[in-house]
Scaffold this motif. Structure first.
Motif, PDB file in Angstrom:
ATOM      1  N   UNK A  17      16.506  92.461  81.736  1.00  9.96           N
ATOM      2  CA  UNK A  17      17.756  92.213  81.009  1.00  9.96           C
ATOM      3  C   UNK A  17      18.933  92.013  81.963  1.00  9.96           C
ATOM      4  N   UNK A  18      18.902  92.669  83.106  1.00 14.25           N
ATOM      5  CA  UNK A  18      19.995  92.571  84.077  1.00 14.25           C
ATOM      6  C   UNK A  18      19.746  91.503  85.138  1.00 14.25           C
ATOM      7  N   UNK A  19      18.709  90.712  84.972  1.00 13.26           N
ATOM      8  CA  UNK A  19      18.289  89.768  86.011  1.00 13.26           C
ATOM      9  C   UNK A  19      19.372  88.752  86.335  1.00 13.26           C
ATOM     10  N   UNK A  20      19.523  88.516  87.625  1.00 11.52           N
ATOM     11  CA  UNK A  20      20.368  87.432  88.110  1.00 11.52           C
ATOM     12  C   UNK A  20      19.761  86.920  89.406  1.00 11.52           C
ATOM     13  N   UNK A  21      19.964  85.653  89.655  1.00 15.74           N
ATOM     14  CA  UNK A  21      19.419  85.056  90.873  1.00 15.74           C
ATOM     15  C   UNK A  21      20.214  85.549  92.079  1.00 15.74           C
ATOM     16  N   UNK A  22      19.496  86.069  93.049  1.00 15.42           N
ATOM     17  CA  UNK A  22      20.096  86.576  94.278  1.00 15.42           C
ATOM     18  C   UNK A  22      19.554  85.739  95.433  1.00 15.42           C
ATOM     19  N   UNK A  23      20.401  85.479  96.402  1.00 17.84           N
ATOM     20  CA  UNK A  23      19.996  84.689  97.563  1.00 17.84           C
ATOM     21  C   UNK A  23      20.359  85.431  98.841  1.00 17.84           C
ATOM     22  N   UNK A  24      19.772  84.963  99.937  1.00 11.46           N
ATOM     23  CA  UNK A  24      20.147  85.469 101.259  1.00 11.46           C
ATOM     24  C   UNK A  24      20.350  84.274 102.175  1.00 11.46           C
ATOM     25  N   UNK A  25      21.004  84.522 103.306  1.00  8.32           N
ATOM     26  CA  UNK A  25      21.304  83.436 104.237  1.00  8.32           C
ATOM     27  C   UNK A  25      20.022  82.791 104.751  1.00  8.32           C
ATOM     28  N   UNK A  26      20.039  81.466 104.835  1.00 10.55           N
ATOM     29  CA  UNK A  26      18.916  80.708 105.380  1.00 10.55           C
ATOM     30  C   UNK A  26      18.763  81.083 106.860  1.00 10.55           C
ATOM     31  N   UNK A  27      17.597  81.576 107.263  1.00 10.55           N
ATOM     32  CA  UNK A  27      17.424  81.980 108.662  1.00 10.55           C
ATOM     33  C   UNK A  27      17.386  80.811 109.641  1.00 10.55           C
ATOM     34  N   UNK A  28      17.195  79.578 109.146  1.00 15.83           N
ATOM     35  CA  UNK A  28      17.168  78.420 110.030  1.00 15.83           C
ATOM     36  C   UNK A  28      17.807  77.225 109.320  1.00 15.83           C
ATOM     37  N   UNK A  29      19.132  77.261 109.127  1.00 17.37           N
ATOM     38  CA  UNK A  29      19.788  76.207 108.343  1.00 17.37           C
ATOM     39  C   UNK A  29      19.784  74.831 108.994  1.00 17.37           C
ATOM     40  N   UNK A  30      19.529  74.745 110.282  1.00 18.08           N
ATOM     41  CA  UNK A  30      19.515  73.454 110.965  1.00 18.08           C
ATOM     42  C   UNK A  30      18.216  72.689 110.827  1.00 18.08           C
ATOM     43  N   UNK A  31      17.181  73.324 110.329  1.00 20.43           N
ATOM     44  CA  UNK A  31      15.876  72.679 110.206  1.00 20.43           C
ATOM     45  C   UNK A  31      15.516  72.492 108.730  1.00 20.43           C
ATOM     46  N   UNK A  32      15.224  71.256 108.318  1.00 18.56           N
ATOM     47  CA  UNK A  32      14.727  71.079 106.955  1.00 18.56           C
ATOM     48  C   UNK A  32      13.290  71.600 106.860  1.00 18.56           C
TER      49      UNK A  32
END
Length: 131
Positions: A17-32
């Motif tokens: 019921x309290x669910x929400x999408x949580x994210x964290x920083x991309x550990x390698x943002x320079x690489x697709x």
């Protein structure tokens, strides 16, 4: 069963019921790179009959600045189980919510619904350009 057991939501129900999408920083943002997640137990309800609909969700994406946290994604997906919603609308809304949460470079969601009444439905929705 006691009165308390029938009226108090269980810890899992409270978490959903309290669910929400949580994210964290991309550990390698320079690489697709490509993240593939399969959620085999998706359920929602048919908006016309109220019968349950079952699907396997396959979410693939190339992270931008953020990466989806998996437990939060699981709880968010489980929160749809009592919603009366069409296959097309739920697939588009899940994609929109995931895109809003993590701003991916590219994202694809395939919602593969179990056949019902001799009809098998797969909805595929996209965001962005794959690199």
């Amino acid at each position: 069963m006691t009165e308390r057991q029938t009226t108090t939501p269980r810890y899992g129900e409270r978490a959903i019921a309290a669910a929400e999408l949580i994210c964290f920083d991309n550990p390698n943002p320079g690489r697709p790179y490509h993240v593939a997640i399969e959620l085999p137990d998706f359920t929602c309800k048919c908006p016309f009959s109220g019968y349950p609909d079952f699907a396997v969700l396959r979410l693939c994406y190339q992270p931008g600045p953020k990466v989806l946290e998996l437990k939060a994604l699981k709880l968010y997906v489980n929160s749809w189980r009592d919603h009366c919603i069409s296959h097309e609308e739920v697939a588009n809304r899940i994609l929109d919510d995931c895109v809003a949460a993590c701003s991916p470079r590219w994202m694809e969601l395939v919602a593969d619904f179990s056949p019902r009444g001799n009809v098998h439905t797969m909805i595929t929705v996209h965001h962005g350009q794959r690199q």
